[in-house]
Design a protein around this motif. Structure first.
Motif, PDB file in Angstrom:
ATOM      1  N   TRP A   1    -107.876 -91.958  21.303  1.00 18.40           N
ATOM      2  CA  TRP A   1    -106.505 -91.474  21.404  1.00 18.40           C
ATOM      3  C   TRP A   1    -105.719 -91.778  20.121  1.00 18.40           C
ATOM      4  O   TRP A   1    -104.986 -90.947  19.599  1.00 18.40           O
TER       5      TRP A   1
ATOM      6  N   ALA B   1    -109.910 -84.304  21.573  1.00 15.29           N
ATOM      7  CA  ALA B   1    -109.219 -83.957  22.827  1.00 15.29           C
ATOM      8  C   ALA B   1    -110.226 -83.578  23.908  1.00 15.29           C
ATOM      9  O   ALA B   1    -110.104 -83.994  25.066  1.00 15.29           O
TER      10      ALA B   1
ATOM     11  N   SER C   1    -109.245 -82.794  15.802  1.00 16.50           N
ATOM     12  CA  SER C   1    -108.326 -83.157  16.893  1.00 16.50           C
ATOM     13  C   SER C   1    -108.761 -82.473  18.191  1.00 16.50           C
ATOM     14  O   SER C   1    -108.701 -83.064  19.276  1.00 16.50           O
ATOM     15  N   THR C   2    -109.218 -81.217  18.072  1.00 13.30           N
ATOM     16  CA  THR C   2    -109.712 -80.498  19.249  1.00 13.30           C
ATOM     17  C   THR C   2    -110.947 -81.203  19.814  1.00 13.30           C
ATOM     18  O   THR C   2    -111.083 -81.351  21.028  1.00 13.30           O
TER      19      THR C   2
ATOM     20  N   SER D   1    -116.146 -82.214  17.990  1.00 15.42           N
ATOM     21  CA  SER D   1    -116.457 -83.236  19.003  1.00 15.42           C
ATOM     22  C   SER D   1    -117.660 -84.071  18.553  1.00 15.42           C
ATOM     23  O   SER D   1    -117.664 -85.288  18.720  1.00 15.42           O
TER      24      SER D   1
ATOM     25  N   ASP E   1     -99.257 -89.547  22.559  1.00 17.90           N
ATOM     26  CA  ASP E   1    -100.099 -90.574  21.950  1.00 17.90           C
ATOM     27  C   ASP E   1     -99.317 -91.856  21.711  1.00 17.90           C
ATOM     28  O   ASP E   1     -99.860 -92.953  21.816  1.00 17.90           O
TER      29      ASP E   1
ATOM     30  N   PRO F   1     -98.359 -83.756  21.615  1.00 17.90           N
ATOM     31  CA  PRO F   1     -99.458 -84.743  21.669  1.00 17.90           C
ATOM     32  C   PRO F   1     -99.114 -86.053  20.955  1.00 17.90           C
ATOM     33  O   PRO F   1     -99.488 -87.122  21.427  1.00 17.90           O
TER      34      PRO F   1
ATOM     35  N   VAL G   1    -103.332 -80.422  22.983  1.00 20.01           N
ATOM     36  CA  VAL G   1    -104.041 -80.306  21.698  1.00 20.01           C
ATOM     37  C   VAL G   1    -104.966 -79.091  21.718  1.00 20.01           C
ATOM     38  O   VAL G   1    -105.006 -78.308  20.759  1.00 20.01           O
TER      39      VAL G   1
ATOM     40  N   SER H   1    -102.098 -84.649  27.273  1.00 26.31           N
ATOM     41  CA  SER H   1    -102.105 -84.648  25.807  1.00 26.31           C
ATOM     42  C   SER H   1    -103.295 -83.847  25.282  1.00 26.31           C
ATOM     43  O   SER H   1    -103.151 -83.023  24.375  1.00 26.31           O
ATOM     44  N   SER H   2    -104.460 -84.060  25.893  1.00 30.64           N
ATOM     45  CA  SER H   2    -105.659 -83.336  25.449  1.00 30.64           C
ATOM     46  C   SER H   2    -105.518 -81.840  25.665  1.00 30.64           C
ATOM     47  O   SER H   2    -105.909 -81.043  24.809  1.00 30.64           O
TER      48      SER H   2
ATOM     49  N   GLU I   1    -106.977 -89.566  17.387  1.00 32.09           N
ATOM     50  CA  GLU I   1    -106.417 -88.218  17.562  1.00 32.09           C
ATOM     51  C   GLU I   1    -105.016 -88.132  16.960  1.00 32.09           C
ATOM     52  O   GLU I   1    -104.682 -87.169  16.272  1.00 32.09           O
TER      53      GLU I   1
END
Lengths: 316, 257
Positions: A214, A170, A166-167, A21, A275, A271, A299, A295-296, A217
Motif C-alpha cells: 500500500w 492495486a 500502480s495498477t 503486478s 493510502d 487513492p 487505481v 483504493s485499489s 503504491e
C-alpha cells in the motif's frame, strides 16, 4: 475520426496490469529476502488472464484478425508493435511454464524439487526483465508515432510504466484481500470475502505485506503524478504544432471530464487520500479492508481512464 | 534514376480532375459527403480517396494543394509496420493488401496523416503512386490528367531543377517571397515534391517532418529508466530498508524484555 479506440486502450491497460503486478511482486519478494515467494506465484497465476485477454482484444481490433500470424512472421526492432507482439508472447509463454513448474514443485522428491526451483527462479528473473519491457512497450507503442501528445516528449513511456506498476500493485492488493487463499508471509488464515465484508468473523491478512504494498503504491502514484504534471507542463510550454491543442482537449475540451475526474481524481488524488489513511497500521479491521479495496478499485479504474484519455487525446 | 511527382500549387486551379482520375484508375468507391460550407470535397483523405485538393481561403486569395502520399525515402509507415506489409517498390511506398493485418499503426506514424484503415477490406490503404502504371512507363493517373500541368511525373533530379526555377520565378516575378520547394531533403527526400507559394505550415504541411522511429531508442530508455526509479524508490526503500529497520527494532524490543 480515431483509428485506435476502446480495444486498444483496454489492451494497453491489461498488458500493463500483467507486467506491473509481476514487477511489483518480484521486487517485493527479492528486496524482502525472498520472504514473499507466494506473492510472485500469485502475480504469475493472476497475470496470465489479463495478458491473454489483452491479446484477444488486440486481435479483435485488427482489420483482418485471421491474419494475426503475419505478426509472427516478422521481427522488426524499430517497430514497437512488432517488438510488443514478441514481448507479450514471451511474457505469456514464461508465465505458463512457471505456473506449470509451480504445480510440479510440490509433487516430486527433494532433488528434483531443487532443480525445478532453480529453473523457476531463473525464469522468474527473466520474466521480471520481460515485465519491464512489457510495461515500457505500452508507452513506446504510442510514443513511436507522429501524434504530438504521444511522441512530442519522452514522457508517455514513464507515465505508462508508473501507471502499470500502480495498477499491478492495486490488483495484487485486491487479489490478496478478496480472492487469494492466502498463505503469504507469516499469515495462514483465510476467510471468504463475502464473510469479511458482511459477517462478524475475526480475520487476518498478511498485515506487513499489504501495508508495504500500500505504501509502495502511494509512492508510485506520486511518481505517476509528477510525470503527468511534467506532461501537462510540456504541452503548455511547447512550441510544437498540436501541443496546445492537445492540452486544451485534455483540460477544457472533450476529454476534460475523464481527465480531471478519471485521471487526476480517481487515479491519483483519491487513492493517495486512501493510502494516507492507513499504511503501516494494523490491518485487521473490516473498515480498513474496505478502504484498501476501494483504493485499489480507484487505481484500477483511474489507470483505465488514463489510457483512454491519452489514446483518444492523441488522435483528436 | 529515381522518379518523383511534382505538385506546383501555384498552377493548381482546384478542378479536382486528379481526384476523379485517381478514383477511376484505382477503382475507388465514391464517399457520401455533405455540404460543409466549402467547395472542398470530400472532407479528408481516406481508404477510398487517395488524393484530395485542400482549399484554404485568405483575403483575396485561394490556396489549393493536392494532398496525397509523399512516398518518403525514410518512410515511418514502412518502419513501424509490424508485418512488413509496407515496402518500397522503387520510389513508391506500397501497402501489400494481401499481407496487411489492419492494425492501423501506419496511420499513427505518418507525419502527413495519409494511410487510412478501410472498414470493408480491413486493411490500410493509400496512394500507390500508380505503381502499376509507372512500372509500365506511364505516369500516375493524377499527373496524366492534370489539365494545367500542376502535377508532373518524371526524373526526380529534373523535377527539382524545374521546381527551383519555378520558385525563382514566383519570388522574382510574382512577389511570393516565401515561395519554396518542399520535399527535396525532408525524410531523406520525398517522391512527392511541392512548389509552395508560402511556408509549409500555411499549406498544412509539417515544417520539419520527423520519422516516427527517430526517437524509438530514447522512448524505450525512458520507460526502462522509469521502471528503475520505481524499483529503487518504493520497493528497495520499503521492502528492504524499512523491513530491515523494523526487524532490528523488533529484535531490540525482544532483548529488552
Amino acid at each position: 475520426m480515431t483509428t485506435w479506440n476502446a480495444p486498444i486502450y483496454v489492451y494497453l491497460w491489461l498488458a500493463g496490469m500483467a507486467g506491473g503486478s509481476y514487477f511489483a511482486a518480484f521486487l517485493a519478494d527479492r528486496f524482502a529476502g525472498y520472504d514473499h515467494k507466494r506473492l510472485t506465484q500469485l502475480a504469475i497465476q493472476m497475470g496470465v488472464l489479463p495478458a491473454v485477454l489483452g491479446v484477444l482484444l488486440l486481435l479483435a481490433d485488427l482489420g483482418n484478425p485471421l491474419r494475426f500470424w503475419h505478426l509472427l512472421a516478422e521481427f522488426k526492432i524499430l517497430s514497437p508493435m512488432s517488438m510488443g507482439t514478441w514481448i507479450l508472447l514471451a511474457w505469456v509463454a514464461i508465465a505458463v511454464i512457471m505456473n506449470i513448474l509451480y504445480r510440479y514443485e510440490g509433487h516430486h522428491p527433494e532433488p528434483r524439487v531443487q532443480a525445478i526451483h532453480k529453473l523457476n527462479s531463473g525464469l522468474g528473473g527473466l520474466e521480471f526483465g520481460v515485465s519491464v519491457l512489457l510495461m515500457s512497450y505500452t508507452g513506446v507503442l504510442l510514443a513511436t508515432s507522429n501524434r504530438t501528445l504521444w511522441a512530442g516528449s519522452a514522457l508517455i513511456p514513464p507515465l505508462f510504466v508508473a501507471s502499470a506498476v500502480s495498477t499491478g500493485i492495486a490488483v495484487l492488493i485486491a487479489y490478496i484481500l478478496v480472492v487469494a487463499p492466502v498463505t503469504i508471509g507469516r499469515t495462514a488464515e483465510y476467510r471468504l470475502p463475502a464473510r469479511l465484508l458482511t459477517g462478524s468473523v475475526d480475520w487476518a491478512i498478511p498485515t506487513r505485506l499489504v501495508g508495504r504494498l500500500w505504501e509502495a503504491e502511494a509512492v508510485v502514484i506520486l511518481v505517476e503524478l509528477v510525470v503527468l504534471i511534467g506532461l501537462v507542463t510540456w504541452l503548455g510550454s511547447s512550441a510544437m504544432a498540436g501541443a496546445r491543442e492537445a492540452l486544451n482537449q485534455l483540460t477544457f475540451g472533450a476529454l476534460a471530464v475523464p481527465f480531471w475526474v478519471g485521471v487526476v481524481l480517481l487515479a491519483s488524488i483519491v487513492p493517495l487520500a486512501f493510502d494516507m489513511m492507513s499504511p503501516g497500521k494494523e490491518l485487521h479491521r473490516r473498515e480498513v479492508f474496505r478502504v484498501a479495496l476501494a483504493s485499489s478499485v480507484c487505481v484500477l479504474l483511474g489507470a483505465l481512464f488514463l489510457r483512454a484519455v491519452i489514446v483518444i487525446g492523441g488522435q483528436i | 534514376m529515381p522518379k518523383a511527382r511534382l505538385i506546383d500549387v501555384s498552377k493548381c486551379i482546384a478542378c479536382r480532375a486528379c481526384q476523379v482520375a485517381c478514383k477511376q484508375w484505382n477503382e475507388l468507391e465514391a464517399m457520401p459527403t455533405e455540404q460543409r460550407g466549402s467547395y472542398e470535397n470530400p472532407p479528408r483523405l481516406s481508404a477510398n480517396t487517395w488524393i484530395k485538393v485542400e482549399f484554404r481561403e485568405r483575403p483575396n486569395e485561394w490556396l489549393f494543394r493536392a494532398h496525397t502520399c509523399m512516398h518518403c525515402t525514410n518512410a515511418g509507415c514502412e518502419q513501424v509496420c509490424p508485418t512488413g506489409a509496407i515496402s518500397h517498390h522503387g520510389e513508391a511506398v506500397v501497402i501489400d493488401q494481401e499481407w496487411c493485418v489492419g492494425c492501423g499503426y501506419c496511420a499513427q506514424a505518418c507525419p502527413f496523416h495519409v494511410p487510412d484503415k478501410d472498414e470493408i477490406t480491413g486493411t490500410a490503404r493509400k496512394c500507390t503512386l500508380c505503381v502499376d502504371r509507372i512500372t509500365n512507363n506511364l505516369s500516375p493517373a493524377c499527373a496524366k490528367t492534370c489539365p494545367t500541368g500542376a502535377i508532373k511525373f518524371g526524373e526526380r533530379a529534373d523535377l527539382i531543377t524545374e521546381a527551383n526555377n519555378r520558385v525563382q520565378t514566383l519570388v522574382n516575378l510574382y512577389g511570393y517571397r516565401r515561395a519554396q520547394v518542399y520535399g527535396e531533403h525532408e525524410l531523406g527526400g520525398l517522391h512527392t515534391l511541392y512548389v509552395l507559394t508560402d511556408t509549409p505550415s500555411v499549406f498544412g504541411l509539417p515544417e520539419e517532418p520527423r520519422i516516427a522511429t527517430s526517437r524509438v531508442g530514447t522512448q524505450w530508455l525512458s520507460g526502462v529508466i522509469a521502471a528503475g526509479v520505481i524499483a529503487a524508490l518504493p520497493f528497495w526503500l520499503l521492502f528492504q530498508r524499512k523491513n530491515r529497520i523494523q526487524s532490528e527494532r523488533e529484535s531490540k524490543e525482544g532483548e529488552t524484555r
